[in-house]
Design an enzyme around this catalytic site. Structure first.
Site, PDB file in Angstrom:
ATOM      1  N   ASP A 145       0.858  -1.191   0.000  1.00 26.32           N
ATOM      2  CA  ASP A 145       0.000   0.000   0.000  1.00 26.32           C
ATOM      3  C   ASP A 145       0.893   1.239   0.000  1.00 26.32           C
ATOM      4  O   ASP A 145       2.116   1.141  -0.046  1.00 26.32           O
ATOM      5  CB  ASP A 145      -0.920  -0.012   1.226  1.00 26.32           C
ATOM      6  CG  ASP A 145      -0.138   0.086   2.533  1.00 26.32           C
ATOM      7  OD1 ASP A 145      -0.055   1.191   3.086  1.00 26.32           O
ATOM      8  OD2 ASP A 145       0.406  -0.944   2.996  1.00 26.32           O
ATOM      9  N   HIS A 438       1.278  -8.987  -3.660  1.00 25.93           N
ATOM     10  CA  HIS A 438       0.273  -8.000  -3.243  1.00 25.93           C
ATOM     11  C   HIS A 438       1.008  -6.659  -3.126  1.00 25.93           C
ATOM     12  O   HIS A 438       1.434  -6.247  -2.049  1.00 25.93           O
ATOM     13  CB  HIS A 438      -0.339  -8.424  -1.902  1.00 25.93           C
ATOM     14  CG  HIS A 438      -1.455  -7.530  -1.443  1.00 25.93           C
ATOM     15  ND1 HIS A 438      -2.765  -7.707  -1.828  1.00 25.93           N
ATOM     16  CD2 HIS A 438      -1.467  -6.448  -0.623  1.00 25.93           C
ATOM     17  CE1 HIS A 438      -3.533  -6.784  -1.268  1.00 25.93           C
ATOM     18  NE2 HIS A 438      -2.760  -6.006  -0.526  1.00 25.93           N
ATOM     19  N   ASP A 482       0.868 -17.868  -4.383  1.00 25.35           N
ATOM     20  CA  ASP A 482       1.377 -16.732  -5.151  1.00 25.35           C
ATOM     21  C   ASP A 482       0.192 -16.053  -5.825  1.00 25.35           C
ATOM     22  O   ASP A 482      -0.124 -16.325  -6.982  1.00 25.35           O
ATOM     23  CB  ASP A 482       2.407 -17.221  -6.168  1.00 25.35           C
ATOM     24  CG  ASP A 482       3.027 -16.079  -6.960  1.00 25.35           C
ATOM     25  OD1 ASP A 482       2.992 -14.927  -6.486  1.00 25.35           O
ATOM     26  OD2 ASP A 482       3.564 -16.345  -8.057  1.00 25.35           O
ATOM     27  N   GLU A 491       2.287 -10.202   0.333  1.00 24.79           N
ATOM     28  CA  GLU A 491       2.616  -8.779   0.269  1.00 24.79           C
ATOM     29  C   GLU A 491       4.124  -8.614   0.407  1.00 24.79           C
ATOM     30  O   GLU A 491       4.862  -9.564   0.696  1.00 24.79           O
ATOM     31  CB  GLU A 491       1.882  -7.991   1.362  1.00 24.79           C
ATOM     32  CG  GLU A 491       1.959  -6.475   1.139  1.00 24.79           C
ATOM     33  CD  GLU A 491       1.053  -5.678   2.062  1.00 24.79           C
ATOM     34  OE1 GLU A 491       0.948  -4.461   1.848  1.00 24.79           O
ATOM     35  OE2 GLU A 491       0.447  -6.269   2.972  1.00 24.79           O
TER      36      GLU A 491
END
Length: 509
Positions: A145, A438, A482, A491
Site C-alpha cells: 500500500d 500483493h 502466489d 505482500e
C-alpha cells in the site's frame, strides 16, 4: 511444486550444497545442463519427518561438487530446477534487494521502467482531529500500500545502516538511499514537542491496481506515539555516526524525541483513530523501543543519563518492528567501548547468545535448514531474515561464528527455493519466483517489481481470502499462494527486504 527443493540460483564452489527431496529413493545425481553428463553421484540421507510440511523428506548433500557450471539434480527421472555453481551465482540479487527501496519512493518523479510515475502524495497532510496542515512528503511507501509508517521505517533503516557498517564491501549508494527515508522521518517530528507522528496515509487503502500518483484522497497525519518517537530517536542517533555532515541535526532531533519520552512515561499505545483504516502498527509495550533509543543515544553521545536508564532497565530482545531490543544490545556491545559497564556487557552478550541458541536448536533439526519450527505466521520470511541477521550480529561474541555463518547462508537458500513450496520468495530471481505479489505498482503494471521479498507461509489462513481459498487445511509451511490478493502471505514490505539485504551484504554475496 517440485519434489526436489533447492536454491534456484546456486552455490559458490566451496559452499555447503544441499537439496531436500520428497521422493523415496536412495541415490541422486547431478547432471550438467549443457550435455546432461553426470557431474556427481551421491546417496540421499535417511528419511526424516518434517512436521511443518507434513512430509517425509531426505537430504541430498552434493557439497563435494565444486566444478563451475549450470546443473540439475536428479532423483530417478525427476529433475530439480536448474542452478549454478560459480564464484557469483547471486549476481544482481543484492543490488535488486537494495534497489527495491528506489521503487518505493514517495513524493518525487520516479524513473524506473514500466513502474515509473510522477510525484505522488505531495499535498499537505492534516493532523488528525485538527485543521493543522503539515508537509510530510517523501520517504518510502511501506508495503504493497502507499502508507508511510515511522515504526517499521525505523527497523528498515536500522537494518540497512548495520549492513553498511558490517559488510566487507559496502554498497556506495546505500547511505543516499537511507537518507531519503531519514529526511522524511525528520518531517514527521512535531517541532514544538519533539514527539513523532505515528504515520501518514489516506483514511482507507486505495484500489489494488492503482498507481501511487492516482491516489489523491486526503492525507491524514495520525497522532504522536511513544513507539514512533522512541524508534525515531534510536535511528536518528544511530544515523549520526554515518552522516557526519548532518550529525548535529540528527542528534538534536534524537534528543528532542527523548525529551518527549521522558515527559510522557505512560503514553498510550497506538490504535487507529476513528475513521482511519490503514495499517496500524500498534504495540503492547514501548519498553523495548525506549531501551533501544537509550542504547543508541548512549553509543552516540556517552551521556550518563542514557547509561543510567539502560542499567536500570531489563534487557530486551527482538529485530521485528514491534520487538526491537536486539538493536539496543548491538548498539551497546558494538559502540559503548571503554564507556561500557562490564557486568551489563556480560549480561547483554549472554542474552544475545541465548537468543542465538533458541534459533540454532530448531535449525539443526530442520531438513530445510531454517529455524522457524512451526512458527509460520504473517511475515514468516521476515523472521527468517531476522534470525539470520541475529546470528551474523552475534559472531564477534561466540566461538560458534562459523556455524552461525553457515546457518545464515542456509536461511538464504530457503528463501531462494529450498522450501516446501519450491518457490523463490524473492521476485525476479530463480526458476520459480513469486510472480503476483500483493503490491499495487506490480498489480497495476501486470509485472512484479524485481528484488522484493514476499511474506511467505502463514498458517493462519483465515486472515486472508486467498489463503483461505487455496490453503485451508494445509500444514504450516505450505500455507502460501502466489496470488495478488494474499495480503498476509504475498505482500511485500520495506522491513522484509531490509534484513534479507543485510544477509546478502554481510555474507558478501
Amino acid at each position: 511444486m517440485n519434489a526436489i527443493r533447492i536454491n534456484q540460483l546456486g552455490y559458490r564452489p566451496d559452499d555447503v550444497k544441499k537439496a531436500t527431496v520428497t521422493l523415496n529413493a536412495k541415490t541422486f545425481r547431478v547432471q550438467r545442463s549443457s550435455d546432461r553428463s553426470v557431474a556427481y553421484e551421491g546417496t540421499v540421507g535417511p528419511a526424516l519427518h518434517d512436521a511443518p510440511s507434513g512430509e517425509t523428506v531426505r537430504v541430498a548433500d552434493f557439497s563435494a561438487l565444486t566444478e563451475e557450471g549450470t546443473y540439475m539434480l536428479y532423483v530417478g527421472d525427476t529433475p530439480s530446477y536448474p542452478f549454478r555453481i560459480s564464484d557469483n551465482p547471486y549476481d544482481g540479487l543484492r543490488a535488486a534487494l537494495l534497489g527495491f527501496f528506489h521503487y518505493q519512493k514517495c513524493g518525487v518523479d520516479l524513473d524506473c521502467g514500466i513502474w515509473s510515475h510522477p510525484a505522488c502524495h505531495t499535498s499537505l497532510a492534516t493532523v488528525y482531529g485538527t485543521e493543522i496542515k503539515k508537509d510530510v512528503s517523501g520517504g518510502w511507501h511501506d508495503a504493497g500500500d502507499y502508507g508511510r509508517y515511522v515504526v517499521p521505517a525505523a527497523k528498515a533503516v536500522a537494518d540497512l545502516l548495520l549492513a553498511h557498517e558490517l559488510a566487507p564491501k559496502p554498497d556506495a549508494e546505500l547511505l543516499d538511499a537511507v537518507w531519503f527515508e531519514l529526511e522524511w522521518m525528520l518531517k514527521m517530528q512535531d517541532e514544538e514537542t519533539g514527539g513523532v507522528y505515528h504515520k501518514v496515509s489516506c483514511h482507507h487503502f486505495n484500489a489494488l491496481d492503482e498507481m501511487p500518483h492516482n491516489e489523491r484522497a486526503e492525507l491524514v497525519l495520525c497522532p504522536v506515539t511513544s513507539t514512533a518517537t522512541a524508534t525515531f530517536a534510536a535511528v536518528m542517533a544511530m544515523a549520526s555516526r554515518f552522516c557526519p555532515d548532518k550529525k548535529e541535526r540528527l542528534l538534536s532531533a534524537a534528543q528532542n524525541a527523548w525529551d518527549w519520552l521522558t515527559a510522557n512515561p505512560d503514553a498510550p499505545m497506538f490504535k487507529n483513530p476513528e475513521g482511519v483504516f490503514t495499517g496500524g502498527y500498534g504495540d503492547r509495550s514501548d519498553k523495548d523501543e525506549r531501551f533501544w533509543a537509550a542504547c543508541e543515544l548512549f553509543a552516540a553521545t556517552g551521556g550518563e543519563a542514557f547509561h543510567d536508564y539502560i542499567k536500570s532497565d531489563e534487557i530486551h530482545t527482538g529485530l521485528g518492528w514491534n520487538q526491537v531490543g536486539t538493536y539496543g544490545i548491538v548498539a551497546y556491545l558494538y559502540h559503548a567501548k571503554d564507556r561500557a559497564d562490564a557486568p551489563l556487557t556480560a549480561r547483554m552478550e549472554e542474552t544475545l547468545l541465548t537468543v542465538c541458541r533458541q534459533i540454532m536448536n530448531p535449525y539443526k533439526n530442520d531438513p530445510y535448514g531454517v529455524s522457524l519450527g512451526d512458527e509460520y505466521r504473517w511475515g514468516s520470511n521476515m523472521t527468517v531474515g531476522n534470525h539470520a541477521m541475529t546470528l551474523l550480529l552475534a559472531r564477534p561474541f561466540t566461538k560458534h561464528a562459523a556455524e552461525y555463518t553457515q546457518a545464515a547462508l542456509d536461511h538464504l537458500h530457503y528463501l531462494l527455493g529450498r522450501n516446501p513450496v519450491s518457490y523463490s520468495y524473492i521476485t525476479g530471481f530463480g526458476a520459480n519466483p513469486a510472480l503476483y505479489p500483493h503490491h499495487r505498482p506490480s498489480v497495476a503494471m501486470g509485472q512484479a517489481v524485481p528484488g522484493m521479498v514476499v511474506g511467505g507461509p502463514n498458517k493462519f489462513t483465515q486472515q486472508d481470502p486467498a489463503l483461505k481459498e487455496h490453503c485451508t487445511g494445509f500444514p504450516p509451511s505450505k500455507c502460501y499462494v502466489d496470488h495478488k490478493d494474499s495480503y498476509s502471505g504475498n505482500e511485500i514490505t520495506i522491513y522484509w527486504n531490509s534484513p534479507v539485504y543485510f544477509m546478502a551484504a554481510v555474507l558478501d554475496i
